[in-house]
Write an enzyme that holds these catalytic residues in place. Sequence first.
Site, PDB file in Angstrom:
ATOM      1  N   ARG A   1       2.619  -1.901 -25.329  1.00 37.39           N
ATOM      2  CA  ARG A   1       2.981  -2.433 -24.133  1.00 37.39           C
ATOM      3  C   ARG A   1       2.017  -3.060 -22.999  1.00 37.39           C
ATOM      4  NH1 ARG A   1       8.413   0.413 -21.949  1.00 37.39           N
ATOM      5  NH2 ARG A   1       8.687  -1.081 -20.522  1.00 37.39           N
TER       6      ARG A   1
ATOM      7  N   HIS B   1       9.155   3.869 -11.390  1.00 37.18           N
ATOM      8  CA  HIS B   1       9.018   4.710 -12.745  1.00 37.18           C
ATOM      9  C   HIS B   1       7.708   4.472 -13.201  1.00 37.18           C
ATOM     10  CE1 HIS B   1      13.733   3.902 -13.250  1.00 37.18           C
ATOM     11  NE2 HIS B   1      13.424   4.569 -13.016  1.00 37.18           N
TER      12      HIS B   1
ATOM     13  N   CYS C   1      -3.406  13.344 -16.483  1.00 36.17           N
ATOM     14  CA  CYS C   1      -3.736  14.387 -17.115  1.00 36.17           C
ATOM     15  C   CYS C   1      -2.616  15.796 -17.397  1.00 36.17           C
ATOM     16  CB  CYS C   1      -4.961  15.548 -16.267  1.00 36.17           C
ATOM     17  SG  CYS C   1      -5.497  16.712 -17.740  1.00 36.17           S
TER      18      CYS C   1
ATOM     19  N   GLY D   1      17.519  -8.708 -11.110  1.00 29.86           N
ATOM     20  CA  GLY D   1      16.950  -7.844 -11.957  1.00 29.86           C
ATOM     21  C   GLY D   1      16.918  -7.178 -12.696  1.00 29.86           C
TER      22      GLY D   1
ATOM     23  N   LEU E   1      21.349 -11.795 -12.847  1.00 26.39           N
ATOM     24  CA  LEU E   1      21.685 -12.849 -14.577  1.00 26.39           C
ATOM     25  C   LEU E   1      23.656 -12.884 -14.406  1.00 26.39           C
ATOM     26  CD1 LEU E   1      21.100 -15.273 -16.215  1.00 26.39           C
ATOM     27  CD2 LEU E   1      20.442 -13.561 -17.897  1.00 26.39           C
TER      28      LEU E   1
ATOM     29  N   ALA F   1      15.730 -15.373 -12.280  1.00 25.27           N
ATOM     30  CA  ALA F   1      15.107 -14.690 -10.798  1.00 25.27           C
ATOM     31  C   ALA F   1      14.591 -15.937 -10.042  1.00 25.27           C
ATOM     32  CB  ALA F   1      13.962 -13.799 -11.235  1.00 25.27           C
TER      33      ALA F   1
HETATM   34  P1  OAD Z   1      18.031  -3.696 -17.258  1.00 33.12           P
HETATM   35  O1  OAD Z   1      17.489  -4.071 -18.527  1.00 33.12           O
HETATM   36  O2  OAD Z   1      18.748  -2.666 -18.211  1.00 33.12           O
HETATM   37  O3  OAD Z   1      18.116  -4.643 -16.705  1.00 33.12           O
HETATM   38  C1  OAD Z   1      17.393  -6.348 -16.669  1.00 33.12           C
HETATM   39  C2  OAD Z   1      19.153  -7.203 -16.556  1.00 33.12           C
HETATM   40  O4  OAD Z   1      17.881  -8.081 -15.564  1.00 33.12           O
HETATM   41  C3  OAD Z   1      20.222  -7.227 -16.973  1.00 33.12           C
HETATM   42  O5  OAD Z   1      21.372  -6.814 -15.808  1.00 33.12           O
HETATM   43  C4  OAD Z   1      19.848  -8.917 -16.809  1.00 33.12           C
HETATM   44  O6  OAD Z   1      21.222  -9.556 -16.687  1.00 33.12           O
HETATM   45  C5  OAD Z   1      19.103  -9.320 -15.876  1.00 33.12           C
HETATM   46  N1  OAD Z   1      18.365 -10.567 -16.238  1.00 33.12           N
HETATM   47  C6  OAD Z   1      17.667 -10.197 -17.456  1.00 33.12           C
HETATM   48  N2  OAD Z   1      17.103 -12.263 -17.391  1.00 33.12           N
HETATM   49  C7  OAD Z   1      17.185 -12.531 -15.805  1.00 33.12           C
HETATM   50  C8  OAD Z   1      16.380 -13.392 -15.827  1.00 33.12           C
HETATM   51  N3  OAD Z   1      16.006 -14.453 -16.015  1.00 33.12           N
HETATM   52  N4  OAD Z   1      16.785 -13.465 -13.725  1.00 33.12           N
HETATM   53  C9  OAD Z   1      17.784 -12.379 -13.278  1.00 33.12           C
HETATM   54  N5  OAD Z   1      17.946 -11.662 -14.003  1.00 33.12           N
HETATM   55  C10 OAD Z   1      17.891 -11.303 -15.144  1.00 33.12           C
HETATM   56  O7  OAD Z   1      16.889  -3.069 -17.287  1.00 33.12           O
HETATM   57  P2  OAD Z   1      16.487  -2.263 -15.738  1.00 33.12           P
HETATM   58  O8  OAD Z   1      18.039  -2.148 -14.574  1.00 33.12           O
HETATM   59  O9  OAD Z   1      15.119  -2.702 -14.440  1.00 33.12           O
HETATM   60  O10 OAD Z   1      13.660   3.524 -16.410  1.00 33.12           O
HETATM   61  O11 OAD Z   1      16.298  -1.177 -16.067  1.00 33.12           O
HETATM   62  C11 OAD Z   1      16.479  -0.029 -15.285  1.00 33.12           C
HETATM   63  C12 OAD Z   1      15.267   1.508 -16.055  1.00 33.12           C
HETATM   64  O12 OAD Z   1      16.266   1.413 -17.200  1.00 33.12           O
HETATM   65  C13 OAD Z   1      13.781   1.230 -16.294  1.00 33.12           C
HETATM   66  O13 OAD Z   1      13.014   0.880 -15.129  1.00 33.12           O
HETATM   67  C14 OAD Z   1      13.445   2.013 -17.343  1.00 33.12           C
HETATM   68  C15 OAD Z   1      15.143   2.056 -18.570  1.00 33.12           C
HETATM   69  O14 OAD Z   1      15.862   3.140 -19.150  1.00 33.12           O
HETATM   70  C16 OAD Z   1      12.286   3.759 -17.397  1.00 33.12           C
HETATM   71  O15 OAD Z   1      11.804   4.087 -18.311  1.00 33.12           O
HETATM   72  C17 OAD Z   1      12.316   5.569 -16.681  1.00 33.12           C
END
Ligand code: OAD
Length: 271
Positions: free
Chosen positions: A60, A117, A125, A214, A241, A258
Amino acid sequence: MESRYKRIVFLTGAGISSESGVRTFRDSQGLWEEHKVEEVASPQGFKRDPVLVWKFYSMRRIQANEVHPNKAHIALADALHNLEQSGCRTLLITQNVDTLHERAFGALPSKNFIDIHGTLSRSKCTKCQKVFSDRWCYFDGKSQPVQNHADNLWSHPGLQCLLSMPRRNAQGIPLSPCCSDLLRPDIVWFGEKPHGVEHAIEQLTTCDLFVSIGTSGNVYPAAGFATVARKAGAHTASINLEPTENSSAFHERIQGVASEKVPEFLKKIWQ
Ligand code: OAD
């Protein structure tokens, strides 16, 4: 020009970085499709197999290094700068660990920024929890331990920066300079407390605009921030989206990518 709002909180998730080429979590081809969350993103997983975890986060880090902030990160960074200059108080909370906001902005003052996060650009550490600025990739794309090859691009003011690669154990796991115990990524794993929640709640209960960008609205506490802000009287807007899990918390729901919708929305903040 003045902003129509005096205190604004932005929340971002993986969707703001997807046009930069960073994979989201829950879409098809998302990161969680390929990896068991409990193996690579939990303290128990790290205890069981720290090599696997460091291979995952090294990949990553390599990927984060290859991508660049897109129009949405840049528009947001410009808006935060201009809003602060005009006397509006802002806070950007990101769930992303990819460092693209920091790179779009240069150096974001910590009072205006919470990486709830954690981030790929820090390690800590496992013994004393001391945090280091660290963007070393300890394993390469073929999962082999790497030698010193990267340079430290991200450094956090106030944090000791690991300018040369730290000592590693026989398996290739980095050891902390403070305690010579295992270093782990400074990422908030499942079951751990997110960073800065108290500060976030304080700002959410006093903001007059809350904007979510997003994020699917699946993971708490961030998924509940819109409700907190709305209950406190703020206007709430979502740019995503597709419809989000927490869509009923928003007065305004903007659907689209976005890179287009964020700059359009930010223009409307000014009177
Ligand atoms: P998700 O993968 O759950 O959601 C991403 C969102 O972005 C989805 O609803 C997509 O439809 C949207 N999306 C994708 N491409 C886009 C674009 N070009 N413009 C606008 N929207 C778009 O990701 P998060 O909600 O960030 O946590 O996930 C939250 C947390 O879940 C993360 O931080 C991570 C994960 O488990 C940890 O690792 C603690």
